[in-house]
Design a protein around this motif. Sequence first.
Motif, PDB file in Angstrom:
ATOM      1  N   GLU A  74      42.963  -8.321  34.854  1.00  0.00           N
ATOM      2  CA  GLU A  74      42.862  -7.268  35.872  1.00  0.00           C
ATOM      3  C   GLU A  74      43.423  -5.946  35.362  1.00  0.00           C
ATOM      4  OE1 GLU A  74      43.252 -10.368  39.660  1.00  0.00           O
ATOM      5  OE2 GLU A  74      44.970  -9.159  39.005  1.00  0.00           O
ATOM      6  N   ASN A  75      44.565  -6.021  34.660  1.00  0.00           N
ATOM      7  CA  ASN A  75      45.143  -4.796  34.078  1.00  0.00           C
ATOM      8  C   ASN A  75      44.214  -4.212  33.009  1.00  0.00           C
ATOM      9  OD1 ASN A  75      47.411  -5.058  35.683  1.00  0.00           O
ATOM     10  ND2 ASN A  75      48.574  -6.181  34.143  1.00  0.00           N
ATOM     11  N   GLU A  76      43.621  -5.083  32.205  1.00  0.00           N
ATOM     12  CA  GLU A  76      42.707  -4.625  31.154  1.00  0.00           C
ATOM     13  C   GLU A  76      41.470  -3.972  31.757  1.00  0.00           C
ATOM     14  OE1 GLU A  76      40.042  -6.557  27.518  1.00  0.00           O
ATOM     15  OE2 GLU A  76      41.727  -7.683  28.367  1.00  0.00           O
ATOM     16  N   ASN A  77      40.912  -4.589  32.806  1.00  0.00           N
ATOM     17  CA  ASN A  77      39.727  -4.022  33.454  1.00  0.00           C
ATOM     18  C   ASN A  77      40.038  -2.684  34.122  1.00  0.00           C
ATOM     19  OD1 ASN A  77      38.035  -6.167  32.762  1.00  0.00           O
ATOM     20  ND2 ASN A  77      38.613  -7.348  34.566  1.00  0.00           N
ATOM     21  N   GLU A  78      41.234  -2.583  34.713  1.00  0.00           N
ATOM     22  CA  GLU A  78      41.632  -1.327  35.345  1.00  0.00           C
ATOM     23  C   GLU A  78      41.760  -0.206  34.314  1.00  0.00           C
ATOM     24  OE1 GLU A  78      45.259   0.472  38.154  1.00  0.00           O
ATOM     25  OE2 GLU A  78      45.335  -1.591  37.398  1.00  0.00           O
ATOM     26  N   PHE A  79      42.368  -0.535  33.162  1.00  0.00           N
ATOM     27  CA  PHE A  79      42.524   0.466  32.105  1.00  0.00           C
ATOM     28  C   PHE A  79      41.164   0.893  31.550  1.00  0.00           C
ATOM     29  CE2 PHE A  79      42.954   1.387  27.537  1.00  0.00           C
ATOM     30  CZ  PHE A  79      43.747   2.519  27.610  1.00  0.00           C
ATOM     31  N   GLN A  80      40.287  -0.089  31.313  1.00  0.00           N
ATOM     32  CA  GLN A  80      38.955   0.233  30.800  1.00  0.00           C
ATOM     33  C   GLN A  80      38.176   1.089  31.790  1.00  0.00           C
ATOM     34  OE1 GLN A  80      37.127  -3.523  29.854  1.00  0.00           O
ATOM     35  NE2 GLN A  80      38.213  -3.744  27.913  1.00  0.00           N
ATOM     36  N   GLY A  81      38.351   0.829  33.086  1.00  0.00           N
ATOM     37  CA  GLY A  81      37.685   1.638  34.097  1.00  0.00           C
ATOM     38  C   GLY A  81      38.158   3.082  34.068  1.00  0.00           C
ATOM     39  N   LYS A  82      39.468   3.276  33.879  1.00  0.00           N
ATOM     40  CA  LYS A  82      40.008   4.639  33.803  1.00  0.00           C
ATOM     41  C   LYS A  82      39.487   5.365  32.563  1.00  0.00           C
ATOM     42  CE  LYS A  82      44.293   3.720  36.350  1.00  0.00           C
ATOM     43  NZ  LYS A  82      45.766   3.649  36.270  1.00  0.00           N
ATOM     44  N   VAL A  83      39.443   4.644  31.436  1.00  0.00           N
ATOM     45  CA  VAL A  83      38.948   5.261  30.194  1.00  0.00           C
ATOM     46  C   VAL A  83      37.480   5.652  30.340  1.00  0.00           C
ATOM     47  CG1 VAL A  83      38.444   4.858  27.758  1.00  0.00           C
ATOM     48  CG2 VAL A  83      40.623   4.098  28.714  1.00  0.00           C
ATOM     49  N   LYS A  84      36.669   4.742  30.894  1.00  0.00           N
ATOM     50  CA  LYS A  84      35.246   5.038  31.078  1.00  0.00           C
ATOM     51  C   LYS A  84      35.055   6.213  32.033  1.00  0.00           C
ATOM     52  CE  LYS A  84      33.561   0.375  30.128  1.00  0.00           C
ATOM     53  NZ  LYS A  84      32.934  -0.848  30.704  1.00  0.00           N
ATOM     54  N   GLY A  85      35.865   6.242  33.110  1.00  0.00           N
ATOM     55  CA  GLY A  85      35.770   7.350  34.054  1.00  0.00           C
ATOM     56  C   GLY A  85      36.108   8.684  33.416  1.00  0.00           C
ATOM     57  N   ALA A  86      37.129   8.662  32.530  1.00  0.00           N
ATOM     58  CA  ALA A  86      37.537   9.900  31.862  1.00  0.00           C
ATOM     59  C   ALA A  86      36.518  10.345  30.818  1.00  0.00           C
ATOM     60  CB  ALA A  86      38.906   9.709  31.205  1.00  0.00           C
ATOM     61  N   MET A  87      35.718   9.406  30.313  1.00  0.00           N
ATOM     62  CA  MET A  87      34.766   9.733  29.258  1.00  0.00           C
ATOM     63  C   MET A  87      33.395  10.143  29.790  1.00  0.00           C
ATOM     64  SD  MET A  87      36.263   9.507  26.371  1.00  0.00           S
ATOM     65  CE  MET A  87      34.886   9.433  25.236  1.00  0.00           C
ATOM     66  N   ILE A  88      33.179  10.023  31.091  1.00  0.00           N
ATOM     67  CA  ILE A  88      31.845  10.330  31.640  1.00  0.00           C
ATOM     68  C   ILE A  88      31.477  11.798  31.414  1.00  0.00           C
ATOM     69  CG2 ILE A  88      30.527  10.580  33.777  1.00  0.00           C
ATOM     70  CD1 ILE A  88      31.849   8.030  34.778  1.00  0.00           C
ATOM     71  N   TYR A  89      32.375  12.712  31.812  1.00  0.00           N
ATOM     72  CA  TYR A  89      32.050  14.145  31.689  1.00  0.00           C
ATOM     73  C   TYR A  89      31.844  14.565  30.232  1.00  0.00           C
ATOM     74  CZ  TYR A  89      32.400  19.210  32.033  1.00  0.00           C
ATOM     75  OH  TYR A  89      32.153  20.540  31.928  1.00  0.00           O
ATOM     76  N   PRO A  90      32.777  14.233  29.291  1.00  0.00           N
ATOM     77  CA  PRO A  90      32.535  14.610  27.889  1.00  0.00           C
ATOM     78  C   PRO A  90      31.244  14.022  27.332  1.00  0.00           C
ATOM     79  CG  PRO A  90      34.812  13.921  28.199  1.00  0.00           C
ATOM     80  CD  PRO A  90      34.088  13.594  29.456  1.00  0.00           C
ATOM     81  N   THR A  91      30.928  12.785  27.741  1.00  0.00           N
ATOM     82  CA  THR A  91      29.702  12.153  27.246  1.00  0.00           C
ATOM     83  C   THR A  91      28.468  12.906  27.724  1.00  0.00           C
ATOM     84  OG1 THR A  91      30.790   9.983  27.248  1.00  0.00           O
ATOM     85  CG2 THR A  91      28.384  10.007  27.185  1.00  0.00           C
ATOM     86  N   ILE A  92      28.456  13.291  29.004  1.00  0.00           N
ATOM     87  CA  ILE A  92      27.317  14.045  29.549  1.00  0.00           C
ATOM     88  C   ILE A  92      27.159  15.376  28.829  1.00  0.00           C
ATOM     89  CG2 ILE A  92      26.455  15.238  31.603  1.00  0.00           C
ATOM     90  CD1 ILE A  92      27.712  13.024  33.282  1.00  0.00           C
TER      91      ILE A  92
END
Length: 268
Positions: free
Chosen positions: A157-175
């Motif tokens: 659960e902690n790993e999934n939460e961290f990965q979700g935050k990283v993916k969320g932070a990477m959405i704008y730069p990726t776009i």
Amino acid sequence: MPKYRYKAKDWMGKMVKGELELGTEKSVIESLRASGLIPLGVQIKSENMMAEVWRKISGRISGKMISNFTRQLATMMTAGLPMTDALALLKNQQEDGSSLYIILEKILADVRGGMSLGTSMEKYVSIFGEAYVASVSAGEEAGVLEEILSKLATNLENENEFQGKVKGAMIYPTIVIVGMLVVMVIMMIFVIPKLTSLYADFGTAKMPAITQGLMTVSNWMAKLWFLFPILFLLPTIILKIGAKNPVFNLKKDKFFLRLPIAGKLSQM
């Protein structure tokens, strides 16, 4: 061995559906009765290649699904529910025919047949992970499986939460990066070639080296545009093939760990 779909009722009268991979219909009925179920119907499952391909494409098992399964299994077993009953309940919660449903069905059949949970999960180490399977096996041997499952669920659960935050932070730069690449490709393939014909009207006037280089690259990209999809797919193909080689995986991990930002994130 053929697969059979069955419908049965448990001792509480609840309807149970599933699949078993046994030699004959009689074997399926005997297996259901030995598990304490009352068979209502057994049918051989017809093979559907397109359905199997679609299941593999759309039925990917995510880390969140594994963490939810682990948390629910730990909670049920801590409450005193037998492992087979807990696995049966979790299996019936999944969509019929989904990847996780099929895996839990096979694990349940193995456990009912006397195999340990860890040994059965070794068949699906690519889904659960080596550390997960090893922890479950160690927990069974030490008699603390419920505690191990609870700790595994917390870690996942902690790993999934961290990965979700990283993916969320990477959405704008990726776009932004993808948009810049698309604009660059359009400019190089469609716009600059038209400017090249305009510059050709200047006659013998010498253009700056940077401009000449830009036009050369644009000309090359306009002629070889069909290679771009291959260049994008090539790294994915190499990673997929190399994933079967331990030496390749070690070098790949070392490379990613040396990256400035991604390397530090992967160590967290």
